[in-house]
Design a protein around this motif. Sequence first.
Motif, PDB file in Angstrom:
ATOM      1  N   ARG A  43       0.850  -1.178   0.000  1.00 22.50           N
ATOM      2  CA  ARG A  43       0.000   0.000   0.000  1.00 22.50           C
ATOM      3  C   ARG A  43       0.892   1.236   0.000  1.00 22.50           C
ATOM      4  NH1 ARG A  43      -5.197   0.023   3.894  1.00 22.50           N
ATOM      5  NH2 ARG A  43      -5.342  -1.977   2.791  1.00 22.50           N
ATOM      6  N   GLU A  44       0.530   2.219  -0.838  1.00 24.33           N
ATOM      7  CA  GLU A  44       1.355   3.417  -0.932  1.00 24.33           C
ATOM      8  C   GLU A  44       0.502   4.662  -0.786  1.00 24.33           C
ATOM      9  OE1 GLU A  44       3.207   3.931  -4.752  1.00 24.33           O
ATOM     10  OE2 GLU A  44       1.328   3.678  -5.857  1.00 24.33           O
ATOM     11  N   LEU A  45       1.125   5.712  -0.256  1.00 20.91           N
ATOM     12  CA  LEU A  45       0.454   6.996  -0.098  1.00 20.91           C
ATOM     13  C   LEU A  45       0.349   7.687  -1.445  1.00 20.91           C
ATOM     14  CD1 LEU A  45      -0.665   9.239   1.780  1.00 20.91           C
ATOM     15  CD2 LEU A  45       1.691  10.078   1.952  1.00 20.91           C
ATOM     16  N   VAL A  46      -0.855   8.176  -1.744  1.00 24.30           N
ATOM     17  CA  VAL A  46      -1.081   8.880  -3.010  1.00 24.30           C
ATOM     18  C   VAL A  46      -1.146  10.381  -2.792  1.00 24.30           C
ATOM     19  CG1 VAL A  46      -2.667   9.186  -4.946  1.00 24.30           C
ATOM     20  CG2 VAL A  46      -2.302   6.901  -3.981  1.00 24.30           C
ATOM     21  N   ALA A  47      -1.923  10.814  -1.785  1.00 23.72           N
ATOM     22  CA  ALA A  47      -2.088  12.238  -1.531  1.00 23.72           C
ATOM     23  C   ALA A  47      -2.581  12.433  -0.106  1.00 23.72           C
ATOM     24  CB  ALA A  47      -3.071  12.852  -2.522  1.00 23.72           C
ATOM     25  N   ILE A  48      -2.316  13.623   0.440  1.00 23.10           N
ATOM     26  CA  ILE A  48      -2.714  13.903   1.814  1.00 23.10           C
ATOM     27  C   ILE A  48      -3.071  15.385   1.932  1.00 23.10           C
ATOM     28  CG2 ILE A  48      -0.319  14.287   2.516  1.00 23.10           C
ATOM     29  CD1 ILE A  48      -1.107  13.089   5.277  1.00 23.10           C
ATOM     30  N   LEU A  54      -0.556  19.684   2.039  1.00 19.95           N
ATOM     31  CA  LEU A  54      -1.254  19.387   0.783  1.00 19.95           C
ATOM     32  C   LEU A  54      -0.203  18.808  -0.139  1.00 19.95           C
ATOM     33  CD1 LEU A  54      -3.895  19.585  -0.866  1.00 19.95           C
ATOM     34  CD2 LEU A  54      -3.098  21.792  -1.696  1.00 19.95           C
ATOM     35  N   GLU A  55      -0.182  17.496  -0.255  1.00 18.99           N
ATOM     36  CA  GLU A  55       0.887  16.838  -0.997  1.00 18.99           C
ATOM     37  C   GLU A  55       0.344  15.696  -1.833  1.00 18.99           C
ATOM     38  OE1 GLU A  55       4.375  18.964   0.324  1.00 18.99           O
ATOM     39  OE2 GLU A  55       4.108  17.414  -1.207  1.00 18.99           O
ATOM     40  N   CYS A  56       0.986  15.475  -2.962  1.00 20.00           N
ATOM     41  CA  CYS A  56       0.711  14.310  -3.792  1.00 20.00           C
ATOM     42  C   CYS A  56       2.019  13.580  -4.055  1.00 20.00           C
ATOM     43  CB  CYS A  56       0.105  14.719  -5.138  1.00 20.00           C
ATOM     44  SG  CYS A  56      -1.605  15.297  -5.047  1.00 20.00           S
ATOM     45  N   ALA A  57       1.930  12.285  -4.199  1.00 15.21           N
ATOM     46  CA  ALA A  57       3.113  11.487  -4.516  1.00 15.21           C
ATOM     47  C   ALA A  57       3.672  11.897  -5.874  1.00 15.21           C
ATOM     48  CB  ALA A  57       2.759  10.008  -4.520  1.00 15.21           C
ATOM     49  N   ASP A  58       4.971  11.728  -6.035  1.00 16.14           N
ATOM     50  CA  ASP A  58       5.617  12.110  -7.293  1.00 16.14           C
ATOM     51  C   ASP A  58       4.992  11.393  -8.491  1.00 16.14           C
ATOM     52  OD1 ASP A  58       8.996  12.393  -5.908  1.00 16.14           O
ATOM     53  OD2 ASP A  58       7.323  13.812  -5.987  1.00 16.14           O
ATOM     54  N   SER A  59       4.544  10.175  -8.289  1.00 13.44           N
ATOM     55  CA  SER A  59       3.995   9.380  -9.384  1.00 13.44           C
ATOM     56  C   SER A  59       2.674   9.924  -9.917  1.00 13.44           C
ATOM     57  CB  SER A  59       3.814   7.929  -8.944  1.00 13.44           C
ATOM     58  OG  SER A  59       2.942   7.855  -7.828  1.00 13.44           O
ATOM     59  N   VAL A  60       2.009  10.790  -9.142  1.00 15.67           N
ATOM     60  CA  VAL A  60       0.714  11.307  -9.583  1.00 15.67           C
ATOM     61  C   VAL A  60       0.689  12.833  -9.677  1.00 15.67           C
ATOM     62  CG1 VAL A  60      -0.442   9.311  -8.562  1.00 15.67           C
ATOM     63  CG2 VAL A  60      -0.315  11.458  -7.276  1.00 15.67           C
ATOM     64  N   LYS A  61       1.771  13.486  -9.333  1.00 17.04           N
ATOM     65  CA  LYS A  61       1.818  14.953  -9.396  1.00 17.04           C
ATOM     66  C   LYS A  61       1.517  15.451 -10.797  1.00 17.04           C
ATOM     67  CE  LYS A  61       4.751  16.324  -5.538  1.00 17.04           C
ATOM     68  NZ  LYS A  61       6.089  16.749  -5.084  1.00 17.04           N
ATOM     69  N   GLY A  62       0.685  16.489 -10.847  1.00 15.98           N
ATOM     70  CA  GLY A  62       0.301  17.040 -12.136  1.00 15.98           C
ATOM     71  C   GLY A  62      -0.893  16.331 -12.754  1.00 15.98           C
ATOM     72  N   ARG A  63      -1.269  15.185 -12.192  1.00 22.73           N
ATOM     73  CA  ARG A  63      -2.428  14.438 -12.717  1.00 22.73           C
ATOM     74  C   ARG A  63      -3.542  14.318 -11.680  1.00 22.73           C
ATOM     75  NH1 ARG A  63      -1.933   9.228 -13.923  1.00 22.73           N
ATOM     76  NH2 ARG A  63      -0.262   8.802 -12.411  1.00 22.73           N
ATOM     77  N   PHE A  64      -3.178  14.166 -10.414  1.00 25.50           N
ATOM     78  CA  PHE A  64      -4.154  13.994  -9.340  1.00 25.50           C
ATOM     79  C   PHE A  64      -4.197  15.249  -8.479  1.00 25.50           C
ATOM     80  CE2 PHE A  64      -3.960   9.045  -8.811  1.00 25.50           C
ATOM     81  CZ  PHE A  64      -4.135   8.899 -10.180  1.00 25.50           C
TER      82      PHE A  64
END
Length: 112
Positions: A43-48, A54-64
């Motif tokens: 399980r991985e953190l996506v956003a918080i 207010l943060e998003c994981a690097d893998s979803v930044k700019g999309r989520f």
Amino acid sequence: QLQASGGGLVQPGGSLRLACAASESIFAIITTAWYRQAPGKRRELVAIIGSGILECADSVKGRFTISRDNAKNTVYLQMNSLKPEDTAVYYCFTTTKQGNYWGQGTLVTVSS
């Protein structure tokens, strides 16, 4: 007490919006996060969001994008430009002054 919704099947490049609604019994929320777990993976953190974070994981930044509607006690995860590697069960997780809570998970499948 945490109800996650909005998952489904979407084609690559498509969008979905997930919602995490907290019941009235959950108050004094500190943070709410979205996690995801793909088959065979951790399980991985996506956003918080919350407590000045207010943060998003690097893998979803700019999309989520994560956002919150305090009046509805609901946190949203807007997911755009979805990729097959975004396929996972998405869970919301809330920390409060009286304890922490997990939602039941909602399945997102990105496939053509």
